[in-house]
Motif scaffolding. Structure first.
Motif, mmCIF file in Angstrom:
data_model
loop_
_atom_site.group_PDB
_atom_site.id
_atom_site.type_symbol
_atom_site.label_atom_id
_atom_site.label_comp_id
_atom_site.label_asym_id
_atom_site.label_seq_id
_atom_site.Cartn_x
_atom_site.Cartn_y
_atom_site.Cartn_z
ATOM 1 N N THR A 36 -16.613 -58.964 -21.726
ATOM 2 C CA THR A 36 -15.615 -58.411 -22.463
ATOM 3 C C THR A 36 -16.188 -56.352 -22.472
ATOM 4 O OG1 THR A 36 -17.633 -58.350 -24.032
ATOM 5 C CG2 THR A 36 -15.748 -59.019 -24.622
ATOM 6 N N THR A 38 -15.374 -52.990 -23.243
ATOM 7 C CA THR A 38 -15.253 -52.100 -24.697
ATOM 8 C C THR A 38 -15.320 -50.160 -23.967
ATOM 9 O OG1 THR A 38 -17.320 -51.257 -24.967
ATOM 10 C CG2 THR A 38 -16.620 -53.746 -26.636
ATOM 11 N N ASN A 45 -15.530 -48.117 -30.695
ATOM 12 C CA ASN A 45 -15.821 -48.768 -29.334
ATOM 13 C C ASN A 45 -15.250 -50.048 -29.102
ATOM 14 O OD1 ASN A 45 -16.495 -49.117 -26.653
ATOM 15 N ND2 ASN A 45 -18.866 -49.182 -27.855
ATOM 16 N N ASN A 69 -13.870 -54.030 -32.943
ATOM 17 C CA ASN A 69 -15.155 -54.064 -32.890
ATOM 18 C C ASN A 69 -16.195 -55.700 -32.524
ATOM 19 O OD1 ASN A 69 -17.956 -54.036 -32.638
ATOM 20 N ND2 ASN A 69 -17.639 -51.869 -31.835
ATOM 21 N N CYS A 70 -16.779 -55.821 -31.366
ATOM 22 C CA CYS A 70 -17.173 -56.886 -31.148
ATOM 23 C C CYS A 70 -18.139 -57.737 -32.354
ATOM 24 C CB CYS A 70 -18.166 -57.238 -29.350
ATOM 25 S SG CYS A 70 -17.595 -56.990 -28.175
ATOM 26 N N ARG A 71 -18.719 -56.639 -33.535
ATOM 27 C CA ARG A 71 -19.001 -57.462 -34.312
ATOM 28 C C ARG A 71 -18.504 -58.298 -35.698
ATOM 29 N NH1 ARG A 71 -17.270 -52.491 -36.568
ATOM 30 N NH2 ARG A 71 -19.298 -51.658 -35.463
ATOM 31 N N LEU A 83 -29.935 -56.884 -34.088
ATOM 32 C CA LEU A 83 -29.417 -55.870 -33.312
ATOM 33 C C LEU A 83 -29.471 -54.540 -34.200
ATOM 34 C CD1 LEU A 83 -26.599 -56.856 -36.260
ATOM 35 C CD2 LEU A 83 -26.015 -57.032 -33.770
ATOM 36 N N LEU A 86 -29.748 -53.613 -30.582
ATOM 37 C CA LEU A 86 -28.477 -53.672 -29.313
ATOM 38 C C LEU A 86 -27.997 -52.246 -29.339
ATOM 39 C CD1 LEU A 86 -26.442 -54.379 -27.171
ATOM 40 C CD2 LEU A 86 -25.853 -55.795 -30.235
ATOM 41 N N ILE A 90 -27.225 -48.931 -26.990
ATOM 42 C CA ILE A 90 -25.237 -48.609 -26.999
ATOM 43 C C ILE A 90 -25.471 -46.626 -26.889
ATOM 44 C CG2 ILE A 90 -23.409 -48.556 -28.146
ATOM 45 C CD1 ILE A 90 -23.878 -51.726 -28.151
ATOM 46 N N LEU A 100 -28.128 -62.751 -30.351
ATOM 47 C CA LEU A 100 -27.777 -63.150 -31.285
ATOM 48 C C LEU A 100 -26.792 -63.904 -31.654
ATOM 49 C CD1 LEU A 100 -25.329 -59.879 -30.447
ATOM 50 C CD2 LEU A 100 -27.509 -59.444 -31.360
ATOM 51 N N ASN A 102 -24.044 -65.658 -33.469
ATOM 52 C CA ASN A 102 -22.285 -65.595 -33.302
ATOM 53 C C ASN A 102 -21.958 -66.638 -33.898
ATOM 54 O OD1 ASN A 102 -21.760 -63.067 -31.159
ATOM 55 N ND2 ASN A 102 -22.431 -62.948 -32.742
ATOM 56 N N ASN A 112 -25.828 -66.447 -28.425
ATOM 57 C CA ASN A 112 -24.798 -65.496 -27.626
ATOM 58 C C ASN A 112 -26.289 -64.335 -27.283
ATOM 59 O OD1 ASN A 112 -22.815 -64.386 -25.975
ATOM 60 N ND2 ASN A 112 -22.300 -63.550 -28.050
ATOM 61 N N LEU A 116 -25.367 -56.169 -21.485
ATOM 62 C CA LEU A 116 -24.789 -54.668 -22.376
ATOM 63 C C LEU A 116 -24.872 -53.342 -20.598
ATOM 64 C CD1 LEU A 116 -23.311 -54.823 -24.574
ATOM 65 C CD2 LEU A 116 -24.986 -52.623 -25.201
ATOM 66 N N ILE A 130 -19.831 -52.874 -20.490
ATOM 67 C CA ILE A 130 -19.864 -53.705 -19.871
ATOM 68 C C ILE A 130 -20.342 -54.755 -20.992
ATOM 69 C CG2 ILE A 130 -19.023 -55.658 -18.484
ATOM 70 C CD1 ILE A 130 -18.762 -53.543 -16.608
HETATM 71 C C1 LIG Z 1 -19.715 -54.567 -24.943
HETATM 72 C C2 LIG Z 1 -20.293 -55.030 -25.849
HETATM 73 C C3 LIG Z 1 -20.104 -56.084 -26.018
HETATM 74 C C4 LIG Z 1 -20.168 -56.802 -27.608
HETATM 75 N N1 LIG Z 1 -21.042 -57.997 -27.486
HETATM 76 C C5 LIG Z 1 -21.438 -58.828 -28.473
HETATM 77 C C6 LIG Z 1 -21.053 -59.695 -28.909
HETATM 78 O O1 LIG Z 1 -20.405 -60.919 -28.233
HETATM 79 N N2 LIG Z 1 -21.582 -60.169 -30.192
HETATM 80 C C7 LIG Z 1 -21.579 -59.273 -31.214
HETATM 81 O O2 LIG Z 1 -22.006 -60.145 -32.619
HETATM 82 N N3 LIG Z 1 -21.630 -58.470 -30.639
HETATM 83 C C8 LIG Z 1 -21.406 -57.466 -29.974
HETATM 84 N N4 LIG Z 1 -21.718 -56.227 -29.181
HETATM 85 C C9 LIG Z 1 -22.197 -55.795 -30.159
HETATM 86 C C10 LIG Z 1 -21.101 -55.634 -31.623
HETATM 87 O O3 LIG Z 1 -19.990 -54.617 -30.513
HETATM 88 C C11 LIG Z 1 -21.749 -53.953 -32.104
HETATM 89 O O4 LIG Z 1 -22.554 -52.716 -31.050
HETATM 90 C C12 LIG Z 1 -23.361 -53.719 -32.825
HETATM 91 O O5 LIG Z 1 -22.627 -55.157 -33.941
HETATM 92 C C13 LIG Z 1 -23.637 -52.851 -33.548
HETATM 93 O O6 LIG Z 1 -23.043 -52.633 -34.483
HETATM 94 P P1 LIG Z 1 -23.290 -52.095 -35.520
HETATM 95 O O7 LIG Z 1 -24.125 -51.885 -36.467
HETATM 96 O O8 LIG Z 1 -21.946 -50.952 -36.035
HETATM 97 O O9 LIG Z 1 -22.400 -53.592 -35.680
HETATM 98 C C14 LIG Z 1 -21.072 -56.031 -27.764
HETATM 99 C C15 LIG Z 1 -21.181 -54.219 -27.834
HETATM 100 C C16 LIG Z 1 -20.535 -53.806 -26.770
HETATM 101 C C17 LIG Z 1 -21.281 -52.163 -26.293
#
Ligand SMILES: Cc1cc2nc3c(=O)[nH]c(=O)nc-3n(C[C@H](O)[C@H](O)[C@H](O)COP(=O)(O)O)c2cc1C
Length: 515
Positions: A36, A38, A45, A69-71, A83, A86, A90, A100, A102, A112, A116, A130
């Motif tokens: 993916t 973003t 994002n 968003n991937c969340r 998280l 993560l 980020i 994670l 998922n 998963n 990143l 990416i």
């Molecule tokens: C490129 C990219 C790919 C991501 N892929 C996933 C994913 O496959 N599964 C997932 O649960 N979160 C993924 N995330 C993380 C979420 O998008 C998010 O950043 C995370 O839940 C933490 O932020 P939040 O507290 O706003 O949810 C990805 C983030 C990025 C930047």
């Protein structure tokens, strides 16, 4: 020749930008990992690209993915410690790897593994992220199973340890409760442990006992050469020391008679070469036995005197009563005489036994023709059982030293047993022969026989076989006396028998007695 176009993504391919892009997209779609991209410059994002495998892994279609968003893959499962890590990466624009929980479109959980990496512009601002996703559910489940199994095993080990501890305490409490002194010895007869009963009986402390040689204890009470030899045999041969008597003036408890039994601890592993020594105080018991023997001896002596008088008077009465007087009276006198004789025999047996017990048996050794003695004894005994057949076979042609009275007593006893315990119609066979330096005599009957269990005890004092007890009267001391008499002649007496088929009692006596 393919030219390298300046600024080309794939130099030397000769492809134009569109073709290059198509080639790279095909490459991205050919991998099994989800990919993916973003756009970090847009609010929240959002995903701007995903490959075919990401669709496959998540179960969502591309049109349901792009722009979110991937969340969304986390559903309501948002309290995951990974998280935090993560978010931190980020925010600080660093690459990272997380695992994670998922959920696919159909709601199924999958693990998963997400790699990143940030993509920065010329000014160092993060433009894109990416993400590379792998479904690692199978590995995670295997890991979880492993962890569960490990936990289950740890639980089992804890439970087993607890059970063993309980068993150990249980055994220890039994050992502490038994009214017998117990000592555990090492192969070189060092005291490894003792029970409380031992400490109580010998009035010693654990410190005075543990770690010391058995032979050093107290005032050297167990220091007997004979015991040493027997104990040395326990481990190499597994032969126990049975009923070894030690009479000793013990330091604090005085003169005592102790019975020792030692066994090899039949365990493999840590406790393999240990000896368990059990010590029983039999002073009281022995004194009781002696009192009982004394009583029997006195009682039988006291009974014998009036009985002799009764027998005398019966004989006088028999001669006074003429045959032509009342036949009932004659009959009564004959029966009385028979009963008095039976009583006399019983009392004689008790006296014999008392003499054997007190060790006051005197042997009157004289040289006898063994064959003649046996023949005459059978002949005389035969008169008392005129309707029974006693056959004699064999010969020894030996003259030997023996106590005639005693030996006749043995032969008569064996013959009367054979007659008593067999059918009226069956014959009794006596065999005599010379075997090496011994003469041997066997009495065989086809009577009730003796069971295996009872064979071991037939020569014990007062032993009465279960199945003959009711039918045949007796005190169970006849064979005990025979055994002692034969032992006094340095010989041995034994029995071979099949229950229900008959018995053979045999004895041997050495020809050259050196008494
Ligand atoms: C490129 C990219 C790919 C991501 N892929 C996933 C994913 O496959 N599964 C997932 O649960 N979160 C993924 N995330 C993380 C979420 O998008 C998010 O950043 C995370 O839940 C933490 O932020 P939040 O507290 O706003 O949810 C990805 C983030 C990025 C930047």
């Amino acid at each position: 020749m393919i030219e390298n176009t300046p600024g080309s993504l794939l130099p030397f391919t000769g492809l134009n930008t569109m073709e290059e892009l198509s080639l790279l997209t095909t490459a991205l779609n050919s991998t099994t990992a989800g990919i993916t991209i973003t756009d970090n410059t847009q609010p929240d994002n959002p995903i701007i690209f995903c490959n075919d495998s990401f669709e496959m892994i998540t179960g969502y279609k591309r049109q349901e993915i792009i722009g979110r968003n991937c969340r969304f893959l986390q559903g309501t499962d948002r309290a995951q410690p990974e998280l935090d890590k993560l978010r931190e990466h980020i925010n600080s624009g660093k690459a990272c790897r997380v695992e994670l929980r998922n959920y696919k479109k159909d709601g199924h959980l999958f693990y998963n593994e997400l790699y990143l990496s940030p993509v920065k512009d010329a000014k160092g601002n993060i433009r894109f992220f990416i993400g590379i996703q792998n479904d690692v559910t199978a590995r995670k489940n295997a890991e979880e199973t492993l962890v569960n199994e490990r936990e289950a095993m740890a639980r089992e080990v804890a439970e087993t340890t607890q059970r063993l501890r309980e068993n150990e305490q249980y055994l220890a409490s039994i050992i502490e409760t038994v009214r017998e002194s117990l000592i555990v010895l090492s192969p070189d007869l060092i005291v490894l442990s003792v029970n409380h009963h031992f400490l109580r009986v010998f009035q010693v402390t654990l410190e005075e006992t543990k770690g010391r040689s058995l032979f050093e204890l107290g005032n050297g009470q167990w220091n007997s050469e004979q015991l040493r030899v027997l104990l040395d045999q326990v481990l190499p041969t597994s032969n126990p020391v049975l009923d070894f008597e030690v009479e000793h003036d013990f330091p604090t408890i005085g003169k005592k008679l102790m019975l020792l039994n030692a066994y090899r601890v039949e365990l493999e592993g840590k406790y393999k070469d240990r000896i368990l020594l059990a010590i029983e105080d039999i002073t009281e018991r022995r004194a009781m036995e002696m009192r009982k023997d004394d009583f029997l001896s006195i009682a039988s002596h006291e009974l014998k005197t009036p009985l002799t008088t009764i027998k005398g008077y019966i004989q006088v009465a028999s001669t006074l009563v003429k045959a032509d007087t009342n036949p009932r009276l004659v009959n009564i006198l004959a029966k009385t005489e028979k009963s008095a004789e039976r009583l006399n025999n019983l009392i004689s047996e008790l006296l014999d036994m008392a003499r054997i017990q007190s060790g006051s048996v005197k042997l009157l050794m004289e040289e006898y023709d063994f064959d003649l003695l046996v023949r005459e004894t059978i002949f005389e005994f035969g008169d008392t059982v005129p309707d029974r057949i006693i056959k004699l076979e064999g010969s020894t042609d030996v003259k030997l030293l023996l106590d005639e009275g005693h030996l006749v007593q043995v032969i008569v006893n064996l013959l009367s047993n054979a007659i008593k315990y067999s059918d009226n119609s069956s014959e009794v066979n006596v065999y005599i022969g010379r075997v090496g330096d011994y003469v041997k005599l066997s009495v065989t009957d086809k009577g009730v026989g003796i069971s295996e269990d009872e064979k071991k005890h037939v020569f014990d004092r007062f032993f009465r076989s279960q199945h003959i007890q009711m039918k045949y009267p007796g005190m169970g001391i006849g064979l005990y006396i025979c055994d002692q008499i034969i032992k006094n002649h340095n010989g041995s007496l034994w029995v071979e028998s099949t229950h229900g088929e008959g018995s053979t009692f045999s004895f041997t006596i050495p020809v050259n007695q050196s008494l």
